[in-house]
Design a protein around this motif. Structure first.
Motif, PDB file in Angstrom:
ATOM      1  N   GLU A 203      66.684  37.478 136.328  1.00  0.00           N
ATOM      2  CA  GLU A 203      68.055  38.040 135.144  1.00  0.00           C
ATOM      3  C   GLU A 203      69.673  37.868 135.643  1.00  0.00           C
ATOM      4  OE1 GLU A 203      68.283  42.075 132.602  1.00  0.00           O
ATOM      5  OE2 GLU A 203      67.418  42.188 134.861  1.00  0.00           O
ATOM      6  N   ASP A 204      69.491  37.899 137.505  1.00  0.00           N
ATOM      7  CA  ASP A 204      70.505  37.637 137.585  1.00  0.00           C
ATOM      8  C   ASP A 204      70.493  36.359 137.984  1.00  0.00           C
ATOM      9  OD1 ASP A 204      70.989  40.627 138.431  1.00  0.00           O
ATOM     10  OD2 ASP A 204      69.394  40.059 140.601  1.00  0.00           O
ATOM     11  N   GLU A 205      69.671  35.366 138.070  1.00  0.00           N
ATOM     12  CA  GLU A 205      70.456  33.789 137.542  1.00  0.00           C
ATOM     13  C   GLU A 205      70.929  33.734 136.752  1.00  0.00           C
ATOM     14  OE1 GLU A 205      68.071  30.006 138.600  1.00  0.00           O
ATOM     15  OE2 GLU A 205      67.461  31.396 138.656  1.00  0.00           O
ATOM     16  N   LYS A 207      72.469  35.903 134.510  1.00  0.00           N
ATOM     17  CA  LYS A 207      73.830  35.986 134.703  1.00  0.00           C
ATOM     18  C   LYS A 207      74.892  36.108 135.515  1.00  0.00           C
ATOM     19  CE  LYS A 207      72.426  41.131 133.606  1.00  0.00           C
ATOM     20  NZ  LYS A 207      72.121  41.951 133.978  1.00  0.00           N
ATOM     21  N   SER A 208      74.205  34.827 136.325  1.00  0.00           N
ATOM     22  CA  SER A 208      75.598  34.416 137.644  1.00  0.00           C
ATOM     23  C   SER A 208      76.504  32.314 137.132  1.00  0.00           C
ATOM     24  CB  SER A 208      74.746  34.148 138.551  1.00  0.00           C
ATOM     25  OG  SER A 208      73.892  33.255 138.092  1.00  0.00           O
TER      26      SER A 208
END
Length: 241
Positions: A203-205, A207-208
């Motif tokens: 998820e963070d990847e 979003k980044s």
């Protein structure tokens, strides 16, 4: 608690509260079934490694009006007992719940025979049967509670390595068949089971990289087709896993 144990722990509570549920097993246990077998020995029947007999015995008990779970190791309750599934659950519409441990390649260490990669495709030919692949404890518990509410032939397959809670119980609408986790519009990712967990891990990847995605957890087939189409209508790209 993994999705299997969440399911059977909820079944234990239902029986303790007076619900008439019987578990028929093809020589398969679970830590969450230890108390069930000890406290309700007359409600747990082990018929051995004989999946065709598993569905036959379970169907016979279900015809007496009891809520019955046929518990076995996937893919065998489907591949070995497909004729019984087709006759009893599809044609006779017996409200049996077949619960199977192993989805996809989660037991690859046991070899190809224990990798059910075609079970969903096979059961999809039987239009009367719901197919469930839970991605979290709440969905598992919801379908455990549903066994005493909805008399529908159901096939539930459990991934071995899911130990998460993603949803609140009020988010899960069984008749809808899916739940939306994210609300982006660039990409719609439609999946279920262990793949929901894998999407959360990146998820963070996502979003980044400014990827606005909508995660649709399709935990049950069939789904509310109109509602699903409405969810994906404005998305630029649709990915199914």
């Amino acid at each position: 608690m993994n999705v299997r144990d969440a399911y059977f722990s909820e079944i234990y509570k239902l029986v303790k509260n007076g619900e008439d549920i019987v578990i028929v097993s093809a020589d398969l246990g679970a830590p969450s079934l230890d108390d069930f077998r000890k406290d309700f020995p007359h409600r747990f029947i082990n018929i051995g490694i004989a999946e065709q007999n598993l569905l036959s015995v379970a169907s016979g008990i279900a015809l007496t009006g009891k809520h019955v779970i046929a518990w076995g190791l996937n893919p065998f309750p489907v591949t070995r007992a497909f004729d019984q599934m087709r006759v009893f659950m599809q044609d006779m519409n017996i409200p049996l719940t077949v619960v199977a441990l192993n989805a996809g390649s989660c037991s690859a260490e046991c070899g190809y025979t224990h990798m059910p990669i075609e079970d969903i495709a096979m059961v999809r030919t039987l239009s009367n049967i719901r197919i469930v692949n839970p991605s979290d404890e709440i969905i598992s518990k919801s379908f455990a509670q549903d066994i005493v509410k909805t008399f529908k032939p159901t096939f539930i397959r459990f991934d071995k390595y899911i130990h998460d809670k993603y949803y609140d119980s009020n988010q899960i609408k069984l008749e809808k068949g899916f739940v939306v986790k994210s609300t982006g519009s660039d990409v719609a990712i439609i999946t279920n089971g262990i793949f929901v967990n894998k999407i959360h891990k990146i998820e963070d990847e996502l979003k980044s990289k400014d990827i606005r995605y909508k995660l649709i957890d399709c935990f049950c087939l069939p789904v509310d087709e109109k509602a699903l189409i409405d969810e994906i209508r404005k998305c630029k790209l649709i990915i199914t896993i």
